[in-house]
Design a protein around this motif. Structure first.
Motif, mmCIF file in Angstrom:
data_model
loop_
_atom_site.group_PDB
_atom_site.id
_atom_site.type_symbol
_atom_site.label_atom_id
_atom_site.label_comp_id
_atom_site.label_asym_id
_atom_site.label_seq_id
_atom_site.Cartn_x
_atom_site.Cartn_y
_atom_site.Cartn_z
ATOM 1 N N ARG A 222 0.814 -1.222 0.000
ATOM 2 C CA ARG A 222 0.000 0.000 0.000
ATOM 3 C C ARG A 222 0.841 1.261 0.000
ATOM 4 O O ARG A 222 0.626 2.189 0.767
ATOM 5 N N GLY A 223 1.832 1.263 -0.867
ATOM 6 C CA GLY A 223 2.613 2.477 -1.090
ATOM 7 C C GLY A 223 3.672 2.770 -0.056
ATOM 8 O O GLY A 223 4.263 3.844 -0.071
ATOM 9 N N ARG A 224 3.896 1.845 0.845
ATOM 10 C CA ARG A 224 4.932 2.076 1.862
ATOM 11 C C ARG A 224 5.941 0.936 1.849
ATOM 12 O O ARG A 224 5.577 -0.205 1.563
ATOM 13 N N ILE A 225 7.163 1.300 2.214
ATOM 14 C CA ILE A 225 8.150 0.243 2.413
ATOM 15 C C ILE A 225 8.041 -0.191 3.866
ATOM 16 O O ILE A 225 8.157 0.633 4.781
ATOM 17 N N LEU A 226 7.801 -1.464 4.067
ATOM 18 C CA LEU A 226 7.620 -1.955 5.428
ATOM 19 C C LEU A 226 8.939 -2.419 6.030
ATOM 20 O O LEU A 226 9.126 -2.349 7.239
ATOM 21 N N ALA A 227 9.824 -2.897 5.199
ATOM 22 C CA ALA A 227 11.124 -3.336 5.706
ATOM 23 C C ALA A 227 12.091 -3.468 4.552
ATOM 24 O O ALA A 227 11.677 -3.729 3.424
ATOM 25 N N ILE A 228 13.363 -3.250 4.871
ATOM 26 C CA ILE A 228 14.412 -3.449 3.866
ATOM 27 C C ILE A 228 15.519 -4.270 4.489
ATOM 28 O O ILE A 228 15.883 -4.056 5.643
ATOM 29 N N GLY A 229 16.065 -5.169 3.721
ATOM 30 C CA GLY A 229 17.200 -5.929 4.217
ATOM 31 C C GLY A 229 17.521 -7.047 3.264
ATOM 32 O O GLY A 229 16.829 -7.241 2.262
ATOM 33 N N ARG A 344 -0.204 -4.417 9.921
ATOM 34 C CA ARG A 344 -0.130 -4.779 11.330
ATOM 35 C C ARG A 344 1.131 -4.217 11.964
ATOM 36 O O ARG A 344 1.143 -3.766 13.079
ATOM 37 N N ARG A 345 2.192 -4.263 11.200
ATOM 38 C CA ARG A 345 3.449 -3.795 11.770
ATOM 39 C C ARG A 345 4.209 -3.092 10.654
ATOM 40 O O ARG A 345 4.460 -3.670 9.614
ATOM 41 N N ALA A 346 4.503 -1.859 10.843
ATOM 42 C CA ALA A 346 5.255 -1.149 9.812
ATOM 43 C C ALA A 346 6.519 -0.598 10.427
ATOM 44 O O ALA A 346 6.489 -0.047 11.514
ATOM 45 N N VAL A 347 7.596 -0.789 9.745
ATOM 46 C CA VAL A 347 8.859 -0.277 10.285
ATOM 47 C C VAL A 347 9.474 0.688 9.289
ATOM 48 O O VAL A 347 9.269 0.582 8.089
ATOM 49 N N GLU A 348 10.206 1.615 9.789
ATOM 50 C CA GLU A 348 10.886 2.574 8.924
ATOM 51 C C GLU A 348 11.917 1.836 8.084
ATOM 52 O O GLU A 348 12.566 0.914 8.565
ATOM 53 N N PRO A 349 12.064 2.244 6.863
ATOM 54 C CA PRO A 349 13.111 1.618 6.066
ATOM 55 C C PRO A 349 14.483 1.906 6.672
ATOM 56 O O PRO A 349 14.709 2.964 7.217
ATOM 57 N N HIS A 350 15.315 0.977 6.598
ATOM 58 C CA HIS A 350 16.653 1.189 7.145
ATOM 59 C C HIS A 350 17.654 0.393 6.334
ATOM 60 O O HIS A 350 17.306 -0.516 5.595
ATOM 61 N N GLU A 351 18.859 0.731 6.508
ATOM 62 C CA GLU A 351 19.911 0.051 5.769
ATOM 63 C C GLU A 351 20.151 -1.337 6.354
ATOM 64 O O GLU A 351 20.018 -1.562 7.552
ATOM 65 N N ALA A 352 20.507 -2.238 5.493
ATOM 66 C CA ALA A 352 20.809 -3.584 5.961
ATOM 67 C C ALA A 352 21.929 -3.540 6.978
ATOM 68 O O ALA A 352 22.871 -2.770 6.839
ATOM 69 N N GLY A 353 21.824 -4.348 7.969
ATOM 70 C CA GLY A 353 22.890 -4.421 8.942
ATOM 71 C C GLY A 353 22.682 -3.492 10.128
ATOM 72 O O GLY A 353 23.351 -3.623 11.144
#
Lengths: 362, 312, 308
Positions: A222-229, A344-353
Motif C-alpha cells: 500500500r505504497g509504503r516500504i515496510l522493511a528493507i534488508g 499490522r506492523r510497519a517499520v521505517e526503512p533502514h539500511e541492511a545491517g
C-alpha cells in the motif's frame, strides 16, 4: 569505471504519488525512501497494487512523483530525463509491445536505433544478443508468432541493447513457465555479473524469485516500504522463537501435554504429512512446537518417553519471505485485506545491517 | 471438495455441448448489437451522432452537389434528387461494409478480444453481424438525415404521398441483407490483413461506387463496367429505392445508350424486374459471402491470425 | 504467492557471463549519460530510419495494399471522373479530380497513419518504450511520416499516372519549379499537420479514432477535393487558411492547369507562403504539444493508461 559510479545508483527520497480518481484519489506511493548502491541486485517485493510498478514508472521517467525526489546515478528523474534514458532500460512482464509484422531481429534493430546504436552496430549487437538470450532459431520469425517465453526473451534482449547501467525489471517472469522463468532469471544474473556497477531493480510478487536473486529486498505494501534488508536479515526478523515440527507415532494426552513443559511456548496440532486415508502407513500425530529457544527441545525429547511417544520426524521450520510479509502486513499476498486497515506492523526503512527498528503501529 | 461445492443439479450436463440452437444465436446477436451500440453507435453521444450521422454523410452529398453546381449551375437542380439519394444511400453501404471489418480489426488489434469471441460457443459470424448492425444503423440514420437535408435545405422535391411502400420495403430488406453479406466478405478479408487495413472497407466501397449508378447513370460507363454494374445487387438496390421514393424519376440503370436498353429492349427496368434481379444477385452475393467467410476463417485459423496483433 | 516451482529444491542459478552481456565498454554511468551534440543528432536521425523501417517492411510483407491502396482508390477517383463526364464537364475538371484523387493518398495517410498513430502506439504499449528511450519522440513522428510517405507516394503516383493516361488529362504547367516546390511544401505541411494531430490525439482515447473520421469526407468537401475550392466562397477561404490539403491542392491546380484560369483563390505564390507558414506552425506546434502532452501525461499518469 570512474569514480562517479560511487553515487547511489538509485536514490529515492520521500516519493509520494497520488492518482486522481473517483470517488477518491488513489495513493499509490505514500512516502518512499530508498537507496540502491551501484552493482546491487535490489528487489521490491509486494502484492499487486503495492506501488511497485508506480515506483518503477517514476524511476524510468514515465511518471512524475507527486512529491519527493528520485535520482538515478545522480540524475533527477523529473528534470534530467534524457541523461537517465541513455543509461537505463526496462522490461516488464507480459509486455506485448512492438510490431507484429516485423521479425524478431528487425524489431530489435529498430529499437537499437532508438537507443543510439549505429546502423551496422545495431545489427551486430542484435545478432549477438539474440544468440545470448537463446533466440537464435527465432531470429527471423515474426514477432506475432513468438511464444510468451520467446517474446519475453526478445524483450530482455531489447532491454540490453544499450548496455544499461540500471536495468528495471517489472515482474519480468510474469506468466512464464518454470523453465522460461528460470532462463530469464539466469539472464538477469549473467548480465549483471558481466560488468561491475550494473544495477538491477526487480519488482516481483514471487517470493522465491526475490529470495533467489536479490541481495536486498524492500517489502512494499500500500505504497509504503515496510522493511528493507537482505533476505536472510528479513527472515531473521520473524524468527524470534524456535519453531519445530514434530511428528510422533502417538501422543497420550495430546499436544497440551507438551505445552506444559518448561521452555515450550505453544504446542498445537498440525496436519500430519501421511494423514491421507488411502495411505498404507500408520497414522501419526503432528505438532507445531514453538520454543523459547532451541535448548528447550532437549526437555521435550526427554519427556516423550514418559508420554509413550516415539519420534517419527522432526524438522526445524525456517521462515520464508512470505512469513516476513505476513508478520509485517498481517495477511498473505493473496489476501485482499481491508484497504482501510493499516499494516499490522510497519517499520521505517533502514539500511541492511543496522539495528532492527522499534515496532511501530500506524 | 468439488462434491461439496457443486450441487447435484449443477454437474456437467453433456446436453450443454449441443447448445440451445436459435436461443443461443439470438442471445449472441442481441449482445453483439448492444455492444456495437455502446461502442460505435451511441446516438445519445452528440459528438458521435454529429460525426457519423451528420458530418460524414452530409459532406459526401455536398461534394457531389457542388460538383453539379460548378458544372451545371442552376440547370443542375433537376439532377439533385438523383445525386442526393445516391449519396445518402451510399453512406449506408459504406457503414454496412465497414462495420464488420472494423469490428474484426478493433477486437483483434485494440481490445484483443477477438480470440475470446472466436472460441466462445456463439457463432462468430453472428456476433460480427451484430456488431455490424450498429454501424449499419448509424449509416441509416445518416442516410435519413442527408435525405431530409436534401428536401429541406437543398430543395429536393419530395412527395411522401407518392412513396411506393411495398417496393421500398422489399428492396430495403433485400438490400440490407446484401450489404451485410458484403460486410461479411470484408470481415473475412480483414481477418487476413494487418492493422493498417482500416481504410480497406472504404476503398472497396469507393470502387463499387464506380459501377452501381449511385451518383451517375450507368450509361456513361464503358460497356464492360456497365455489365459489371448490372451484376451488382447494390445497383438494383439503389435503383429500387430511388424508384420507390421518387416514382417516375430518372433511372440509373436504363436510358439512352445503356446496356440495359440493349439487353432488354426496354428503356428502364420496372419494379418487379428490380426486385427480382436484386433478389437473384443478392442471393448469389450472400452465398458467395458465406463461402468466402468460411474460407477466410479457415485460412486465419490455419495461419494463426485470429489472435495476432500486427501494427506498423 | 510463490514462484513456479517454489518449495522444491532448486539448483543454483547458472550465470553465464557471455561476451554479448559485456557490451560496449563505457567509462561509467555519468559519462555514458553525457552525449555530444553529434551523438544526439545521430540518435535522432537513426530513430527516424528505425521508425520508418516497420512501415516500409510492412509493405513487402503484406502486398494486399497494392489492391486496396492503389487499384481501388483509382476506381474511386474514376467514379468522380464519370460524374463530370455525365455532366459533360470541361476536360480540365477531370484533371482536377485526378489531382484530388492523387493527393487524397497523402491526406488519408496523414489521418490514419499519423494523427491516430501515437494513440495506437500507446494502446499497444510501444509509447512508453519510446518515451523511455533517449531520442526525441519527434523523430519517431518523422519516421512514421517517412515510412507512410513511401506508400502514399506510390499510391498517388499510380493514381495520377494511370488516370492521366486512361482519362486523357492534359496538364498545362506554367512554372515547373514552383509546382514542385508547392508539392513538397504541401507534403511538409500535411505531415506537420499530422504530427500536430498525433500529439493532440495522444491525450484522447477512442475519441481520436472518431476525430479521424471527421477528417475524411468533411475535409474533402471543404478542401474542394473534386472542384475548385474557390467556389465555396468564405468556407473555401477558411479552408485555404487552415487546411494544408485545401491550399496545396488549389495551388497545384492553378499551376498544373494554368490555362483553365482557376479563380477565386489567392495567387500560387501567396499560397506557397501559406504552406511555408503552415509547415513552420504545424511542426512547431507539434513539438510544443508533444512536449506538453508528455509532461502532462507524466504528471497525470496517463501516458501508460490504456483506454479500453
Amino acid at each position: 569505471m570512474s569514480g562517479s559510479i560511487q553515487a547511489p545508483a538509485i536514490d529515492v527520497r520521500g516519493i509520494t504519488r497520488v492518482y486522481k480518481a473517483r470517488p477518491k484519489d488513489v495513493i499509490a506511493l505514500a512516502g518512499i525512501d530508498l537507496e540502491v548502491a551501484p552493482g546491487e541486485f535490489f528487489g521490491l517485493l509486494g502484492p499487486n497494487g503495492a506501488g511497485k510498478t508506480t515506483l518503477i514508472k517514476i524511476l524510468t521517467t514515465l511518471l512524475l512523483p507527486s512529491a519527493g525526489t528520485a535520482r538515478i546515478f545522480g540524475f533527477d528523474v523529473a528534470r534530467e530525463t534524457k541523461q537517465i534514458r541513455r543509461i537505463m532500460n526496462m522490461v516488464a512482464g507480459g509486455e506485448q509491445s512492438g510490431y507484429g509484422i516485423l521479425e524478431a531481429r528487425e524489431q530489435l534493430w529498430m529499437f537499437s536505433q532508438f537507443y543510439g546504436l549505429g546502423v551496422r552496430e545495431g545489427w551486430r549487437r542484435v545478432d549477438e544478443l539474440i544468440d545470448a538470450v537463446g533466440l537464435g532459431e527465432q531470429r527471423n520469425q515474426r514477432v506475432s508468432t513468438l511464444s510468451t517465453g520467446q517474446r519475453q526473451k526478445m524483450n530482455f534482449a531489447r532491454g540490453l541493447l544499450n548496455d544499461p547501467w540500471v536495468f528495471f525489471l517489472d515482474e519480468p517472469t510474469l506468466g512464464l513457465d518454470v523453465s522460461a522463468a528460470r532462463a530469464v532469471r539466469e539472464l538477469m544474473v549473467g548480465w549483471r555479473a558481466a560488468v561491475p556497477g550494473r544495477t538491477v531493480l526487480l519488482t516481483t510478487h514471487y517470493m522465491a524469485e526475490a529470495d533467489e536473486l536479490c541481495e536486498r529486498i524492500a517489502i512494499v505494501d500500500r505504497g509504503r516500504i515496510l522493511a528493507i534488508g537482505s533476505p536472510a536479515e528479513l527472515k531473521r526478523r520473524v524468527q524470534r522463537e524456535s519453531i519445530f515440527r514434530l511428528e510422533l507415532d502417538r501422543l497420550t494426552g495430546g499436544p497440551a501435554s507438551l505445552a506444559r513443559l518448561p521452555g515450550v511456548l505453544s504446542a498445537v496440532a498440525a496436519t500430519p504429512v501421511r494423514a491421507d486415508a488411502n495411505s498404507a502407513a500408520r497414522p501419526t500425530v503432528a505438532i507445531n512446537l514453538v520454543l523459547h529457544q532451541d535448548s528447550a527441545l532437549a526437555g521435550v525429547v526427554a519427556a516423550l518417553d514418559g508420554l509413550d511417544a516415539h519420534i517419527v520426524a522432526l524438522a526445524k521450520s525456517e521462515p520464508s519471505l512470505e512469513d516476513v510479509f505476513v508478520e509485517l502486513v498481517g495477511r498473505g499476498f493473496d489476501d485482499e485485506g481491508d484497504p482501510e486497515q493499516p499494516p499490522r506492523r510497519a517499520v521505517e526503512p533502514h539500511e541492511a545491517g543496522q539495528p532492527e527498528p522499534e515496532e511501530a503501529n500506524r | 471438495m468439488i462434491e461439496a461445492t457443486i450441487g447435484r443439479d449443477e454437474r456437467f450436463d453433456p446436453a450443454r455441448t449441443r447448445g440451445q440452437g436459435r436461443a443461443d444465436l439470438f442471445r449472441s446477436f442481441r449482445t453483439a448489437v448492444a455492444l456495437g451500440w455502446k461502442m460505435e453507435a451511441n446516438w445519445t453521444d452528440p459528438v458521435l451522432f454529429f460525426i457519423y450521422s451528420v458530418a460524414k454523410p452530409l459532406a459526401s452529398a455536398l461534394i457531389l452537389v457542388f460538383m453539379l453546381q460548378v458544372i451545371a449551375g442552376p440547370a443542375g437542380q433537376a439532377l439533385r434528387p438523383f445525386v442526393i439519394v445516391g449519396s445518402a444511400l451510399w453512406s449506408l453501404v459504406v457503414s454496412g461494409i465497414a462495420g464488420l471489418a472494423w469490428a474484426v480489426l478493433d477486437d483483434r488489434e485494440r481490445y484483443r478480444m477477438l480470440k475470446y469471441i472466436y472460441v466462445s460457443p456463439s457463432s462468430f459470424v453472428v456476433v460480427l453481424l451484430g456488431r455490424g448492425i450498429a454501424r449499419l444503423a448509424v449509416g441509416a440514420m445518416g442516410a435519413g438525415i442527408t435525405l431530409a437535408a436534401g428536401v429541406l435545405v437543398l430543395g429536393v422535391p419530395f412527395d411522401p404521398g407518392a412513396i411506393d411502400w411495398p417496393l421500398l420495403l422489399a428492396v430495403l430488406v433485400l438490400g440490407l441483407a446484401t450489404i451485410s453479406a458484403l460486410g461479411v466478405v470484408m470481415a473475412a478479408i480483414c481477418l487476413q490483413t494487418r492493422q493498417d487495413s482500416w481504410t480497406y472497407p472504404e476503398a472497396v466501397a469507393g470502387a463499387l461506387f464506380l459501377v452501381v449508378g449511385a451518383v451517375f447513370p450507368l450509361s456513361v460507363l464503358p460497356d464492360p463496367l456497365q455489365l459489371l454494374g448490372l451484376l451488382s445487387p447494390l445497383t438494383w438496390w439503389i435503383a429500387g429505392i430511388r424508384q420507390a421514393l421518387f416514382p417516375g424519376g430518372p433511372s440509373s440503370i436504363g436510358g439512352t445508350g445503356s446496356a440495359w436498353l440493349r439487353l432488354s429492349g426496354e428503356v428502364n427496368p420496372n419494379d418487379l424486374q428490380i426486385v427480382l434481379v436484386l433478389l437473384a444477385t443478392g442471393a448469389v452475393v450472400t452465398l458467395a459471402s458465406a463461402i468466402l467467410f468460411r474460407v477466410g476463417e479457415g485460412r486465419a485459423r490455419d495461419r494463426g491470425l485470429i489472435d495476432r496483433t500486427t501494427g506498423s | 504467492m510463490t514462484a513456479p516451482g517454489a518449495g522444491q529444491p532448486r539448483p543454483a542459478l547458472a550465470a553465464p557471463v557471455l561476451p554479448a552481456f559485456v557490451g560496449r565498454p563505457t567509462a561509467g554511468p555519468r559519462e555514458a549519460a553525457s552525449w555530444t551534440p553529434r551523438q544526439v543528432i545521430a540518435n535522432n536521425l537513426r530513430s527516424v530510419v528505425g521508425r520508418a523501417y516497420p512501415r516500409i517492411r510492412g509493405l513487402t510483407r503484406e502486398p494486399s495494399w497494392v489492391l486496396f491502396e492503389m487499384l481501388l482508390p483509382f476506381l474511386t477517383t474514376s467514379s468522380f471522373v464519370f460524374v463530370y463526364r455525365a455532366l459533360d464537364a470541361p476536360q480540365a475538371y477531370i484533371g482536377f479530380v485526378v489531382l484530388g484523387g492523387a493527393m487524397t493518398a497523402f491526406w488519408l495517410n496523414v489521418v490514419w497513419m499519423m494523427a491516430a498513430q501515437l494513440y495506437w502506439e500507446k494502446d499497444q504499449g510501444n509509447l512508453e518504450l519510446y518515451f523511455a528511450a533517449p531520442m526525441n519522440v519527434m523523430s519517431v513522428l518523422f519516421g512514421m511520416a517517412v515510412g507512410g510517405l513511401v506508400m502514399s507516394s506510390t499510391r498517388a503516383a499510380v493514381v495520377l499516372l494511370v488516370a492521366t493516361v486512361v482519362y486523357g488529362v492534359t496538364f498545362s504547367v506554367s512554372q515547373w519549379g514552383l509546382l514542385i516546390a508547392v508539392f513538397i511544401l504541401t507534403l511538409a505541411a500535411l505531415y506537420g499537420f499530422g504530427m500536430m494531430l498525433a500529439s493532440l490525439f495522444l491525450m484522447w482515447g477512442r475519441e481520436a479514432w472518431h476525430m479521424t473520421q471527421l477528417m475524411i469526407e468533411p475535409v474533402y468537401f471543404v478542401s474542394g477535393l473534386n472542384f475548385p475550392v474557390g467556389r465555396l466562397g468564405l468556407l473555401g477561404a477558411v479552408a485555404i487558411a487552415l487546411i494544408p490539403l485545401a491550399v496545396g491542392l488549389d495551388a497545384m491546380r492553378q499551376l498544373a492547369f494554368a490555362s483553365t484560369g482557376v479563380t477565386g483563390t489567392p495567387e500560387p505564390w501567396i499560397e506557397t507562403l501559406i504552406l511555408v507558414a503552415m509547415t513552420v506552425i504545424f511542426v512547431g506546434l507539434a513539438r510544443i504539444l508533444l512536449h506538453s502532452m508528455e509532461e502532462r501525461a507524466r504528471r497525470e499518469g496517463r501516458l501508460t493508461v490504456r483506454w479500453r
